[in-house]
Design a protein around this motif. Sequence first.
Motif, PDB file in Angstrom:
ATOM      1  N   LYS A 117       0.774  -1.254  -0.072  1.00 15.34           N
ATOM      2  CA  LYS A 117       0.031   0.121  -0.035  1.00 15.34           C
ATOM      3  C   LYS A 117       0.845   1.319   0.201  1.00 15.34           C
ATOM      4  CE  LYS A 117      -4.566  -0.622   1.868  1.00 15.34           C
ATOM      5  NZ  LYS A 117      -5.386  -0.353   3.310  1.00 15.34           N
ATOM      6  N   ARG A 120      -2.060   4.939  -8.019  1.00 15.62           N
ATOM      7  CA  ARG A 120      -3.186   4.144  -7.478  1.00 15.62           C
ATOM      8  C   ARG A 120      -3.496   3.009  -8.453  1.00 15.62           C
ATOM      9  NH1 ARG A 120      -8.865   6.962  -7.214  1.00 15.62           N
ATOM     10  NH2 ARG A 120     -10.044   4.989  -6.343  1.00 15.62           N
ATOM     11  N   GLU A 121      -3.462   3.344  -9.988  1.00 13.69           N
ATOM     12  CA  GLU A 121      -3.760   2.368 -11.087  1.00 13.69           C
ATOM     13  C   GLU A 121      -3.288   1.111 -10.748  1.00 13.69           C
ATOM     14  OE1 GLU A 121      -3.422   4.499 -14.624  1.00 13.69           O
ATOM     15  OE2 GLU A 121      -4.604   6.228 -13.770  1.00 13.69           O
ATOM     16  N   ARG A 159      -0.984   0.291  -8.188  1.00 11.49           N
ATOM     17  CA  ARG A 159      -1.507  -0.501  -7.007  1.00 11.49           C
ATOM     18  C   ARG A 159      -2.637  -1.282  -7.019  1.00 11.49           C
ATOM     19  NH1 ARG A 159      -1.360   3.937  -3.224  1.00 11.49           N
ATOM     20  NH2 ARG A 159      -3.598   3.935  -3.203  1.00 11.49           N
ATOM     21  N   GLU A 160      -3.608  -0.786  -7.571  1.00 13.47           N
ATOM     22  CA  GLU A 160      -4.894  -1.641  -7.705  1.00 13.47           C
ATOM     23  C   GLU A 160      -4.811  -2.891  -8.384  1.00 13.47           C
ATOM     24  OE1 GLU A 160      -7.844   1.238  -8.878  1.00 13.47           O
ATOM     25  OE2 GLU A 160      -8.292   1.866  -6.721  1.00 13.47           O
ATOM     26  N   ALA A 161      -3.878  -2.674  -9.730  1.00 13.16           N
ATOM     27  CA  ALA A 161      -3.630  -3.731 -10.462  1.00 13.16           C
ATOM     28  C   ALA A 161      -2.807  -4.679 -10.011  1.00 13.16           C
ATOM     29  CB  ALA A 161      -3.090  -3.203 -11.895  1.00 13.16           C
ATOM     30  N   LYS A 162      -1.921  -4.422  -9.043  1.00  9.75           N
ATOM     31  CA  LYS A 162      -1.135  -5.398  -8.246  1.00  9.75           C
ATOM     32  C   LYS A 162      -1.975  -5.894  -7.469  1.00  9.75           C
ATOM     33  CE  LYS A 162       3.271  -5.680  -5.816  1.00  9.75           C
ATOM     34  NZ  LYS A 162       3.944  -4.780  -4.825  1.00  9.75           N
ATOM     35  N   MET A 163      -2.953  -5.333  -6.596  1.00 12.01           N
ATOM     36  CA  MET A 163      -3.809  -5.976  -5.690  1.00 12.01           C
ATOM     37  C   MET A 163      -4.711  -6.848  -6.391  1.00 12.01           C
ATOM     38  SD  MET A 163      -4.631  -2.797  -3.096  1.00 12.01           S
ATOM     39  CE  MET A 163      -5.916  -3.549  -2.169  1.00 12.01           C
ATOM     40  N   ASN A 164      -5.231  -6.763  -7.472  1.00 11.97           N
ATOM     41  CA  ASN A 164      -6.100  -7.546  -8.397  1.00 11.97           C
ATOM     42  C   ASN A 164      -5.232  -8.765  -8.637  1.00 11.97           C
ATOM     43  OD1 ASN A 164      -8.320  -5.825  -8.130  1.00 11.97           O
ATOM     44  ND2 ASN A 164      -7.763  -5.091  -9.909  1.00 11.97           N
TER      45      ASN A 164
END
Lengths: 315, 358
Positions: A284, A290-291, A293-298
Amino acid sequence: MLKVKTPTTGRARRELEKRAPKLVEGEKKTLILHSTKTSNVLNTVLTEIYHLKKGNCIKYSRKNENIRPFEAGGETSLEFFSQKTDCNLFVFGSHSKKRPDNLVLGRFYDHHIYDLLEVGVENFKSLQSFSYDKKIAPKMGSKPLIAFVGEGFESVEELKHLKEVLLDLLRGEVVENLNLVGIDHVYVCTVVSQNRVFLSHCALRLKKSGTVVPKMELVEVGPSMDLVVRRHRLPNEGLRKEAMKTVPQKTKKVKNVKGDPILGKTGKIYIPDQKLGDMALPNKAKGVKRERREAKMNKDADGQVLKKQKGEDSK
Amino acid sequence: MGEVESQKDTQIDLGNLMAYNPNHHFASIPSSREELVKECLEKGTELAQALADALFNLPATEDVDGPIVKLPPPTTKLPRQKHLPKPKPPTKWELFAQKKGIKKRKKDKIAYDEKSGTWKRTYGYDRANDEDDVPIIEAKPSDEPGVDPFAKRRADKKQRVDKQEKNRLRNLKQTAKAGALPRDYLCFQGETESNSLDSHVQLAATALPITGSQAAPKKLSKSELEEVAGTAATSTASIGKFDKKLPGEKPPKNKGKNRKFLPVAEGRGMGSQEKEQTDKILNKLISKHSHETLNVDKAVRKINVQKEKKHKSKQDKSSSTSSKLKPKKKSLKKSSNKGSAKKGSSKSKSKLKSSKSN
């Protein structure tokens, strides 16, 4: 109109700083002066008080016709001198038919007269009239012992006042550390009658006694005199309260430390809560967009779903 | 008196190195001086010994010059020399900085000088990046023609310095007002010094009785003080009209009546006026028809009106509470009626009743 003037030179500034009100004050300076007429006895008394207090004392030798401490308006010039010399104690000598050999002792608070006490000097014996071994002569500036004898100092109001003023006048500097070798003189004040106090200055001779405490022997070195109380004026009650204010002593409370007879000094240590839940997770990270990070989280979530399911099964 | 017993009762104040024996009392004063001195010194020795006992038993640290003991603070309280220092009020800048959250930062004593490429002192002579040291100032399009840029710079600097001095003085004045400035900094112009001091300090020198003098000074009561203050306030050439008022000062209470007296001595003009005046009054009183001077009808009417008003105001009070705030009408003069007041009152009552019934 009030005008503020600040010192222009460093020297003047330092001098004024010395005079500014302080939390913890040093020794009071004494001002010695006399009125238009003084007797021979009084001259000697004033000089000898000056000698005893040398180093923290100022003696004026001019005649002062305006100073009448007990009368209204007669204190103006005295207060001015106090302001000028930064003195907070004064000894004023005068001699008249009504009050021969008159000594006015007094104190100032904020350079205004705080209290006054008038005594007559009788049976005066000067420094010169005593003969003693000069080796034991008290040294200048050493801290004196002061002994007060007699119940009159408690029961008679004037003498109670005199005791306080004498203590203030004679005690010298308040010190924290004292060299025991330096104890070499003592003032003895004894109540003789209701209004008479015998004041004498003695040198101390320390004799061996076989114990730690030496045996004291007094040798009179002078001056010695009888003080007969005449007029006096106590401080105003409100002013007294104001003047008696001291620095509120705040000692810091020692926390979590205890003395134990067996263990010695013990202490408690508190460790703050680590708050693991609030800790920042590496994925985090703030810097990452943000994009991304979100991609990574997904991506991680996709991979973990299988793992989690496996974990739940095992539970 | 046993020695042990006396030692028990001695009060010792180690901080002041003072010992006090409150039990000694001369039963009979020794006749000769030597005996007296001897006895006093004996007692003094006892006390000195008691002090030494306490002193030498304190834990001492050895020094080259001798044992050094730590004295406890003095127990006998003595007055201070000066008042406790008062906290300084924050300056205008400090207030501003606090509001904006500006923190003080220390600058280095030396700074890098770009022009010469060396390290120089930040301030003072030969300082780094000195603007005044520039031989040429480049003209800007916004510059006014005909103005010397060097002179302008110097003038600006002077202005800033002057402004700072003004600010400093203003802050000092604020400090003085809060009483946090030592007295040596203050100059009193015009007013006396004692005016600006606390009231208790003012009173200190004059208010207390002196014992030992023959007649104790009389204590002034409040009314007496007011009277004195009033006379003092009106004792100037302008009867206090143009005097500077102190903050919180009330107008003097005993303002004298402005009475006019006619000359008593007989003569022409003004001289005879006094006689005429007295004659007129006396004639009225002594004359045959003196009872006619009192107009009974008028008096009755006055009383009636007054009663009616009273009644009205009572009704108002019961109806509304705000009547207190309204200015009261003066009815004092009318109440001082003579003679027929009683008569009138009974009549008026009946009249009032009748009016009510109507």
